[in-house]
Design an enzyme around this catalytic site. Structure first.
Site, mmCIF file in Angstrom:
data_model
loop_
_atom_site.group_PDB
_atom_site.id
_atom_site.type_symbol
_atom_site.label_atom_id
_atom_site.label_comp_id
_atom_site.label_asym_id
_atom_site.label_seq_id
_atom_site.Cartn_x
_atom_site.Cartn_y
_atom_site.Cartn_z
ATOM 1 N N CYS A 281 0.827 -1.220 0.000
ATOM 2 C CA CYS A 281 0.000 0.000 0.000
ATOM 3 C C CYS A 281 0.858 1.265 0.000
ATOM 4 O O CYS A 281 0.377 2.337 -0.332
ATOM 5 C CB CYS A 281 -0.938 -0.005 1.197
ATOM 6 S SG CYS A 281 -1.897 -1.516 1.295
ATOM 7 N N HIS B 100 -3.874 6.749 2.460
ATOM 8 C CA HIS B 100 -4.234 5.436 1.929
ATOM 9 C C HIS B 100 -5.563 5.037 2.564
ATOM 10 O O HIS B 100 -5.760 5.193 3.765
ATOM 11 C CB HIS B 100 -3.134 4.427 2.261
ATOM 12 C CG HIS B 100 -3.543 3.013 2.034
ATOM 13 N ND1 HIS B 100 -4.167 2.600 0.875
ATOM 14 C CD2 HIS B 100 -3.446 1.907 2.825
ATOM 15 C CE1 HIS B 100 -4.421 1.310 0.961
ATOM 16 N NE2 HIS B 100 -3.996 0.865 2.136
ATOM 17 N N ASN C 182 -10.379 -1.003 0.034
ATOM 18 C CA ASN C 182 -8.926 -0.813 0.067
ATOM 19 C C ASN C 182 -8.337 -1.324 -1.255
ATOM 20 O O ASN C 182 -8.403 -2.519 -1.536
ATOM 21 C CB ASN C 182 -8.363 -1.595 1.265
ATOM 22 C CG ASN C 182 -6.844 -1.516 1.358
ATOM 23 O OD1 ASN C 182 -6.169 -1.078 0.434
ATOM 24 N ND2 ASN C 182 -6.317 -1.940 2.494
HETATM 25 C C1 LIG Z 1 -10.100 -6.046 9.928
HETATM 26 C C2 LIG Z 1 -10.803 -5.001 10.772
HETATM 27 C C3 LIG Z 1 -11.878 -4.319 9.965
HETATM 28 C C4 LIG Z 1 -11.455 -5.715 11.953
HETATM 29 O O1 LIG Z 1 -12.128 -4.749 12.761
HETATM 30 P P1 LIG Z 1 -11.986 -4.819 14.335
HETATM 31 O O2 LIG Z 1 -12.824 -3.752 14.893
HETATM 32 O O3 LIG Z 1 -10.511 -4.787 14.619
HETATM 33 O O4 LIG Z 1 -12.644 -6.208 14.664
HETATM 34 P P2 LIG Z 1 -11.988 -7.470 15.386
HETATM 35 O O5 LIG Z 1 -10.952 -8.092 14.514
HETATM 36 O O6 LIG Z 1 -11.579 -7.046 16.763
HETATM 37 O O7 LIG Z 1 -13.236 -8.452 15.460
HETATM 38 C C5 LIG Z 1 -14.370 -8.158 16.268
HETATM 39 C C6 LIG Z 1 -15.380 -9.275 16.096
HETATM 40 O O8 LIG Z 1 -15.989 -9.167 14.798
HETATM 41 C C7 LIG Z 1 -15.904 -10.420 14.124
HETATM 42 N N1 LIG Z 1 -15.773 -10.174 12.704
HETATM 43 C C8 LIG Z 1 -14.645 -10.077 11.978
HETATM 44 N N2 LIG Z 1 -14.949 -9.834 10.693
HETATM 45 C C9 LIG Z 1 -16.289 -9.778 10.616
HETATM 46 C C10 LIG Z 1 -17.194 -9.571 9.575
HETATM 47 N N3 LIG Z 1 -16.782 -9.330 8.304
HETATM 48 N N4 LIG Z 1 -18.508 -9.569 9.844
HETATM 49 C C11 LIG Z 1 -18.961 -9.777 11.089
HETATM 50 N N5 LIG Z 1 -18.149 -9.995 12.127
HETATM 51 C C12 LIG Z 1 -16.819 -10.004 11.902
HETATM 52 C C13 LIG Z 1 -14.692 -11.087 14.722
HETATM 53 O O9 LIG Z 1 -14.759 -12.485 14.553
HETATM 54 C C14 LIG Z 1 -14.793 -10.670 16.172
HETATM 55 O O10 LIG Z 1 -15.737 -11.498 16.803
HETATM 56 P P3 LIG Z 1 -15.505 -11.972 18.323
HETATM 57 O O11 LIG Z 1 -15.470 -10.720 19.143
HETATM 58 O O12 LIG Z 1 -16.702 -12.814 18.574
HETATM 59 O O13 LIG Z 1 -14.207 -12.710 18.322
HETATM 60 C C15 LIG Z 1 -9.792 -3.939 11.311
HETATM 61 O O14 LIG Z 1 -8.961 -4.507 12.295
HETATM 62 C C16 LIG Z 1 -8.921 -3.375 10.206
HETATM 63 O O15 LIG Z 1 -9.375 -2.652 9.360
HETATM 64 N N6 LIG Z 1 -7.612 -3.679 10.248
HETATM 65 C C17 LIG Z 1 -6.679 -3.296 9.225
HETATM 66 C C18 LIG Z 1 -7.022 -4.004 7.954
HETATM 67 C C19 LIG Z 1 -5.856 -4.284 7.078
HETATM 68 O O16 LIG Z 1 -4.965 -5.007 7.432
HETATM 69 N N7 LIG Z 1 -5.849 -3.711 5.892
HETATM 70 C C20 LIG Z 1 -4.830 -3.919 4.970
HETATM 71 C C21 LIG Z 1 -3.678 -3.067 5.315
HETATM 72 S S1 LIG Z 1 -3.377 -1.771 4.267
#
Ligand SMILES: CC(C)(COP(=O)(O)OP(=O)(O)OC[C@H]1O[C@@H](n2cnc3c(N)ncnc32)[C@H](O)[C@@H]1OP(=O)(O)O)[C@@H](O)C(=O)NCCC(=O)NCCS
Length: 337
Positions: free
Chosen positions: A123, A264, A294
């Site tokens: 990215c 980004h 993204n």
């Molecule tokens: C991936 C991302 C959206 C997850 O959001 P978050 O708020 O961190 O959520 P978490 O990973 O803590 O998950 C929370 C809960 O939602 C659930 N969950 C994850 N994806 C889900 C989805 N698509 N739909 C519903 N629930 C989901 C998880 O299983 C978790 O459940 P649990 O509490 O029962 O274990 C966020 O961390 C993010 O954007 N990270 C960066 C992404 C990335 O790497 N991008 C590329 C880099 S450039």
């Protein structure tokens, strides 16, 4: 002493003279995704800000997107492709392992004069490429360069993993930079950084030398992108804030001097949180992740082009482009448009 054969004029600047972008026609909504994995429009919207993403069909490749975006950038700069001297494509989803995606762009544009290669910084790839082009143009080595960010991330997405498949989309953005010595500042400052210790946070293992095609790779965890969402989330905010603060300090600028911050587009909450820490008002923090998701290296140039076309950036405005991604990598360009 200035040597006779040293042709470097000291006052050249790399000025953006054209922008363009392209996204595939096909759109995947959050409701469409809810039919594939256990998720909902409500979860995706509140956790990421994403509503739709453009996705390629089987015939649409990274080079195809890059070529379309490039044509638009060249048209807006009113420059004939045969005058282009350098083409860099920032991508982690190249047309092939080799040759470079840039080779296909050069061929399609008939840009015979150009040197063409790809840059892999995930990215961060577009801002890294801008930084490289700044050096080449300021040194007098090239008179112009086409910098493209192009990705087809949906081709390496694990459609069974709801934590990652909701995030990504396909697209390309391009800018044409030209050498100027008329007082315009162009790219004022660039910075780049990396942290290889955290490579596992974001990766796609196939088909590099560690997981070559001779091994039977039927595990989606090896063939597709893997992300450690939480770790990436925290690192992204930290690095974006540090990088923008460094830019402001080095250039002796304040948030008030800056017309737009183009980050980004990885998660609307990451952008919001970083901008809040930087005290950047909402109207100066551009967000279009709702439409594109993204798009990795393509996201900054697509956002830049969207801003230009919507009249959100005008000539003479100071704009900060900032990115963070796999590697880990992060970087920024301070640009007078
Ligand atoms: C991936 C991302 C959206 C997850 O959001 P978050 O708020 O961190 O959520 P978490 O990973 O803590 O998950 C929370 C809960 O939602 C659930 N969950 C994850 N994806 C889900 C989805 N698509 N739909 C519903 N629930 C989901 C998880 O299983 C978790 O459940 P649990 O509490 O029962 O274990 C966020 O961390 C993010 O954007 N990270 C960066 C992404 C990335 O790497 N991008 C590329 C880099 S450039």
């Amino acid at each position: 002493m200035h040597k006779k054969n040293d042709e470097r004029p000291p006052t050249y600047r790399a000025v953006i003279t054209g922008t363009g972008s392209f996204a595939p026609e096909k759109i995947l909504t959050n409701d469409d995704l809810a039919k594939i994995v256990d998720t909902s429009d409500e979860w995706i919207t509140t956790r990421t800000g994403i509503k739709t993403r453009h996705i390629t069909n089987d015939d649409e490749t990274t080079a195809f997107l890059a070529i379309e975006a490039s044509k638009r950038a060249l048209a807006s700069a009113k420059l004939d492709a045969k005058e282009v001297e350098l083409i860099i494509v920032a991508t982690i989803t190249p047309e092939m392992v080799f040759p470079s995606t840039a080779s296909f762009v050069q061929r399609a544009l008939k840009a015979k004069k150009a040197t063409a290669f790809d840059l892999s910084a995930a990215c961060g790839g577009f801002v890294f490429s801008m930084s490289i082009v700044q050096q080449f143009i300021e040194s007098g080595r090239y008179k112009n360069a086409l910098v493209i960010g192009a990705e087809t991330l949906t081709k390496i997405t694990d459609w069974t993993d709801r934590t990652s498949c909701i995030l990504f989309g396909d697209g390309a953005g391009a800018v044409l930079l030209e050498q100027s010595s008329d007082g315009r500042k162009g790219i004022i400052y660039s910075t780049m950084g990396s942290d290889g210790d955290r490579w596992e946070a974001l990766n796609c293992k196939a088909y590099g030398s560690r997981y070559p095609s001779s091994k039977k790779l039927d595990d989606p965890k090896k063939i597709c992108m893997q992300i450690k969402g939480r770790e990436v989330y925290q690192q992204a905010i930290r690095r974006i804030v540090e990088t923008v603060n460094k830019c402001l300090k080095k250039c002796n600028l304040t948030v008030d001097d800056t017309a737009m911050f183009i980050s980004h587009q990885m998660n609307a909450r990451i952008i919001e949180s970083a901008m809040k820490r930087l005290k950047v008002p909402k109207e100066k923090a551009f967000v279009n992740i709702d439409e594109y998701g993204n798009t990795s290296a393509a996201s900054v140039p697509i956002a830049f082009d969207d801003c230009v076309r919507a009249g959100k950036i005008k000539r003479g405005d100071i704009v900060i482009l900032v990115a963070f991604g796999a590697g880990l990598t992060w970087g920024a360009n301070v640009v007078e448009f």
